[in-house]
Design a protein around this motif. Structure first.
Motif, PDB file in Angstrom:
ATOM      1  N   GLY A  85     -42.238  20.469 -27.527  1.00  0.00           N
ATOM      2  CA  GLY A  85     -43.626  20.012 -27.622  1.00  0.00           C
ATOM      3  C   GLY A  85     -43.897  18.494 -27.762  1.00  0.00           C
ATOM      4  N   SER A  86     -45.069  17.908 -28.210  1.00  0.00           N
ATOM      5  CA  SER A  86     -45.588  16.492 -27.977  1.00  0.00           C
ATOM      6  C   SER A  86     -44.592  15.648 -28.336  1.00  0.00           C
ATOM      7  CB  SER A  86     -46.799  16.270 -28.867  1.00  0.00           C
ATOM      8  OG  SER A  86     -47.590  17.326 -28.966  1.00  0.00           O
ATOM      9  N   HIS A 109     -43.683  26.714 -26.534  1.00  0.00           N
ATOM     10  CA  HIS A 109     -44.271  26.237 -27.847  1.00  0.00           C
ATOM     11  C   HIS A 109     -43.701  27.516 -29.000  1.00  0.00           C
ATOM     12  CE1 HIS A 109     -47.473  23.600 -25.779  1.00  0.00           C
ATOM     13  NE2 HIS A 109     -46.258  23.171 -25.785  1.00  0.00           N
ATOM     14  N   GLU A 135     -40.148  19.602 -34.841  1.00  0.00           N
ATOM     15  CA  GLU A 135     -40.845  19.377 -33.684  1.00  0.00           C
ATOM     16  C   GLU A 135     -42.391  19.657 -34.229  1.00  0.00           C
ATOM     17  OE1 GLU A 135     -43.467  18.491 -31.219  1.00  0.00           O
ATOM     18  OE2 GLU A 135     -41.556  18.302 -30.132  1.00  0.00           O
ATOM     19  N   THR A 136     -42.827  18.520 -34.887  1.00  0.00           N
ATOM     20  CA  THR A 136     -44.154  18.739 -35.728  1.00  0.00           C
ATOM     21  C   THR A 136     -45.314  19.349 -35.188  1.00  0.00           C
ATOM     22  OG1 THR A 136     -43.360  16.659 -36.509  1.00  0.00           O
ATOM     23  CG2 THR A 136     -45.348  17.524 -37.460  1.00  0.00           C
ATOM     24  N   SER A 137     -45.588  19.440 -33.756  1.00  0.00           N
ATOM     25  CA  SER A 137     -46.747  19.654 -32.980  1.00  0.00           C
ATOM     26  C   SER A 137     -46.524  21.342 -32.886  1.00  0.00           C
ATOM     27  CB  SER A 137     -46.577  19.295 -31.449  1.00  0.00           C
ATOM     28  OG  SER A 137     -45.329  19.717 -31.033  1.00  0.00           O
ATOM     29  N   THR A 138     -45.642  21.837 -32.931  1.00  0.00           N
ATOM     30  CA  THR A 138     -45.135  23.377 -33.176  1.00  0.00           C
ATOM     31  C   THR A 138     -44.748  23.979 -34.412  1.00  0.00           C
ATOM     32  OG1 THR A 138     -43.147  23.321 -31.873  1.00  0.00           O
ATOM     33  CG2 THR A 138     -45.061  23.534 -30.573  1.00  0.00           C
ATOM     34  N   ASN A 319     -54.574  20.437 -32.971  1.00  0.00           N
ATOM     35  CA  ASN A 319     -53.537  20.263 -32.095  1.00  0.00           C
ATOM     36  C   ASN A 319     -54.335  19.650 -30.758  1.00  0.00           C
ATOM     37  OD1 ASN A 319     -51.540  21.470 -33.920  1.00  0.00           O
ATOM     38  ND2 ASN A 319     -50.377  21.589 -31.944  1.00  0.00           N
ATOM     39  N   ARG A 329     -52.836  23.402 -37.474  1.00  0.00           N
ATOM     40  CA  ARG A 329     -51.211  23.481 -38.393  1.00  0.00           C
ATOM     41  C   ARG A 329     -51.981  22.859 -39.896  1.00  0.00           C
ATOM     42  NH1 ARG A 329     -48.650  18.686 -35.548  1.00  0.00           N
ATOM     43  NH2 ARG A 329     -50.905  18.285 -35.147  1.00  0.00           N
TER      44      ARG A 329
END
Ligand SMILES: *Cc1c(COP(=O)(O)O)cnc(C)c1O
Length: 357
Positions: A85-86, A109, A135-138, A319, A329
């Motif tokens: 992810g990001s 993701h 992986e905070t973005s997902t 996101n 999220r």
């Protein structure tokens, strides 16, 4: 405002009141002793091995990710990046800029990291491994025991970005063998943004010996030398360091690190239970405690984010990029309660009645 983003998050009243005070001068014995106490608490909560050190950088956590890349790796290395992810992509971007040879282990993701994924890269002459533990973005949590064993077998320098997982998910730096752990003030530390922390195990300290790095501000050896007496090379975000001290003490008083992690886990479990009747799916195969990534079936995540913010004064976390409409999220870190979850779930139920959800 009710804030369910993943940073900055809600702070407790005691942290907020420190923020309203005058900021003291910092080249003093009093401030030094607070900084040394901060270092000890961080090492305790990271379960760092004997002889580890921690430094406090005045920058966002990306600054500490960059400092880590610059101080520990060179063009002679070859690093493996867990990229789901990001934030995984951010390590890729840093290695590009600093010309560190790398291979990106791409995950879809929400996909978790398995032994099969990882051991495809066994015995391939890597020298380091970079991972964002959550992986905070997902909202995917990676298995640090699995990663640690792989690093030990392949003799890799093991860097754990625990920016959103520190104080939220179990992490045992000594047991998993991480050499570096990075975190920041505005995630589960629940303080304002501006301070980021790098924990260095003895092996990392050894690797830095005699190392010359082309940077003034991000020189980890300089920061370590200053922190020996509880100081920093340059003016730090003094006020935030005082707030961090209060927060670290409060964790101790309310039962310590394991109790704090259990509190976040229960905040997450309560939310996931309460949204079961709603038309929302969960993205992650291996969800972290700190955040839940939610897929609304109408693929209107950004509309939901905006409506909650503008009409309910409730902030969930949007996101970016290709996840803009598929995912939003909900954070479980910061000064939030189960009652706050109910408030959010009631707002979501209202959106459902209005045909938005
Ligand atoms: C928030 C976060 C960062 C860094 O964010 P900054 O905006 O630079 O503070 C890095 N990694 C992860 C996993 C994060 O959640």
């Amino acid at each position: 405002m009710l804030n369910f983003t993943v940073g900055p998050v809600m702070s407790s009243d005691s942290i907020l009141s420190i923020g309203s005070e005058q900021v003291p001068y910092f080249r003093t014995a009093e401030f030094s002793s607070i900084m040394l106490e901060n270092e000890n608490y961080i090492l305790e909560y990271a379960k760092a091995p004997q002889g580890s050190r921690a430094i406090f950088m005045t920058c966002s956590s990306t600054g500490s990710m960059e400092a880590t890349i610059m101080n520990f790796f060179s063009s002679k290395d070859k690093v493996l990046i867990i990229n789901g992810g990001s934030f995984g992509q951010r390590f890729v971007d840093l290695c590009e800029i600093h010309e560190i040879p790398y291979v990106s282990l791409h995950l879809e993701h929400g996909q978790k990291l398995t032994r099969e994924n990882l051991y495809q890269y066994d015995n391939q002459h890597f020298t380091g491994l970079l991972v964002n533990v959550d992986e905070t973005s997902t909202a995917v949590l990676y298995d640090t025991t699995l990663l640690g064993e792989f690093c030990q077998k392949n003799n890799l320098f093991f860097v754990c970005d625990c920016v959103s997982s520190f104080l939220a998910d179990p992490f045992h730096m000594a047991e998993c063998g991480a050499d570096v752990m990075i975190t920041g003030s505005q995630k589960a530390l629940a303080c304002p943004p501006g301070i980021s922390i790098i924990v260095l195990a003895p092996n990392a300290l050894k690797r830095l010996e005699g190392r010359k790095v082309k940077t003034l501000y991000f020189d980890i050896n300089d920061a370590l030398k200053n922190q020996e007496r509880g100081q920093t090379p340059f003016t730090p975000a003094v006020g935030i360091l005082l707030q961090i001290n209060e927060r670290l003490r409060e964790i101790k008083q309310s039962g310590g690190i394991d109790a704090e992690i259990a509190r976040v886990a229960s905040q997450a479990a309560d939310f996931r239970k309460k949204i079961k009747p709603l038309p929302l799916e969960l993205l992650s195969e291996s969800p972290a405690n700190g955040v839940t990534a939610v897929l609304p079936i109408k693929e209107n995540a950004n509309e939901i984010f905006l409506t909650l913010k503008d009409e309910y004064n409730i902030w969930v976390c949007p996101n970016g990029g290709d996840m803009k409409n598929t995912i939003f999220r909900v954070g479980h870190i910061g000064a939030l309660t189960h009652q706050d979850n109910t408030t959010l779930v009631n707002a979501l139920k209202d959106l459902q009645k209005r045909g938005i959800l």
